[in-house]
Motif scaffolding. Structure first.
Motif: not given
Length: 409
Positions: A69-75, A78-83, A96-101, A256-263
């Motif tokens: 959650a910290g990198i999401v808020e930091l992005a 800083t204007g990187r438009n995370p979703h 970009l999609v960041v996956a964290t299995p 933007g940068i997407d962070f996946d939580v479906t996995l």
């Protein structure tokens, strides 16, 4: 008789019930019940969507040390438009999609197929952590996961070997063309990978891969999650390096940068119950609600009070006569009533006027004809015997009755 007794007892009970449950109390219970039922339906439909993700997992919604959650808020700052991606449809995106299995047993095939040709960063799991039972959102780290667990994230397509060693907090190295801003101190302990399918981008001082690129694809693998998770970016230099790492992987100019939580099991699924509260089926649901409300209102303001059940056979002579007449009518024997009624009047006249008992009926009729009156008894008997229609029969019976009344005055 039993129905009468039950009805009387029920009336007494009704009075007691009215004194206990007033109309206002009944209305309040009804409203509370309806609201509770509707609320349970809504919660049942949207419960998966309302999950906050504060389960101390290693995903983008977690505020635990192993979360992201910290990198999401930091992005975002800083204007990187995370979703946050909470549905598989979000995988079809050029960002970009960041996956964290969280384990190597997570099925990645469908995700990798959807992300083919698009920038993707897969962060390998590292820590064996459990939620802290005393503090919500915290974790207790039990140790490192077995090395085969993160090594199986991309299996069998990409075979990797995972190693852990003490880094001494030495600086990482950029291999080939890159940016020096990726360089930061190595976490302790440092998790690295080796694989013939990976091209190194960021390594330790021994050349073991920390950030690698899957040859012939747009997929990057970050071996050590401590370079990106909440625990790792608590230091300023690592926070800057984490943002530069995301920018490096997302070098196609995406906005933007997407962070996946479906996995991680936090996806939003579609269910028939949920569809009932969303267009276009929402209109049908509202129509059903309005129809039920109208039915309830009609039941509340019905015409007149509730009527108690009536007896199948009423009391009294009038009821007995009505029931007998109904039985005769249903049997279709109305045609023979005229002659029988005339015989009844004849028998009464025998007793009233002293007609000799030995006389036959025709002689009795001639005897009664000698009594003064506008109509002879023989004519009245003939009219009653010939009547077939109910109206004619009624008229003949009334004439016989009137004849009897006139002679007895």
């Amino acid at each position: 008789m039993s129905e009468v007794a039950i009805t009387a007892a029920g009336a007494g009970d009704g009075k007691n019930a009215d004194s206990i449950f007033s109309p206002l109390a009944v209305a309040l219970m009804l409203v509370i019940g309806i609201l509770g039922f509707a609320g349970s339906l809504l919660l049942g439909a949207y419960a998966p969507d309302l999950r906050s993700g504060h389960n101390a997992g290693a995903h983008a919604l977690s505020t635990a040390a192993t979360g992201y959650a910290g990198i999401v808020e930091l992005a975002r700052a800083t204007g990187r438009n995370p979703h946050i991606i909470r549905a598989e449809a979000g995988w079809d995106d050029e960002d970009l999609v960041v996956a964290t299995p969280e384990h190597g047993t997570v099925n990645m095939s469908k995700f990798l197929k959807a992300r083919r040709g698009r920038p993707t960063l897969i962060v390998l799991p590292k820590w064996d952590a459990v939620a802290d039972g005393r503090t919500s959102g915290w974790v207790n780290v039990a140790g490192l996961l077995p090395a085969f667990d993160p090594a199986g994230v991309l299996a069998p397509g990409v075979v990797m070997t995972v190693t852990r060693h003490r880094s001494g907090a030495r600086m990482l190295r950029v291999v080939g063309p890159g940016t020096p801003s990726l360089v930061t101190s190595a976490p302790q302990p440092l998790q690295t990978v080796t694989s013939p399918a990976l091209l190194p981008v960021l390594t330790d001082d021994a050349g073991r891969i920390v950030l690698g690129w899957v040859n012939g694809s747009s997929v990057y693998v970050l071996a050590d999650p401590d370079l990106l998770n909440n625990h790792g970016i608590r230091r300023l230099d690592r926070a800057r390096a984490a943002l530069d790492l995301l920018d490096y992987v997302n070098a196609n100019g995406a906005r933007g940068i997407d962070f996946d939580v479906t996995l991680n099991g936090l996806g939003r699924g579609r269910s028939p119950l949920k569809l009932a509260f969303e267009p276009p089926f929402l209109a049908m649901t509202l129509a059903i609600v309005v129809a039920l409300a109208l039915v309830g209102w009609q039941a509340l303001v019905r015409f007149g009070p509730a009527q108690p059940p009536t007896r199948a056979i009423a009391f009294g002579k009038a009821a007995l006569i009505d029931n007998s007449a109904m039985i005769v009518r249903k049997a279709g024997r109305e045609g023979g009533l005229g002659t029988r009624y005339a015989a009844l009047i004849r028998d009464r006249a025998r007793a009233m006027f002293g007609v000799p008992a030995h006389l036959p009926d025709d002689a009795v009729d001639r005897y009664l004809d000698r009594l003064q009156g506008a109509t002879t008894f023989t004519a009245l008997v003939a009219d009653a015997g010939s009547a077939k229609h109910p109206a004619d029969m009624l008229a003949a019976a009334q004439a016989l009755h009137q004849w009897q009344q006139e002679k007895t005055r």
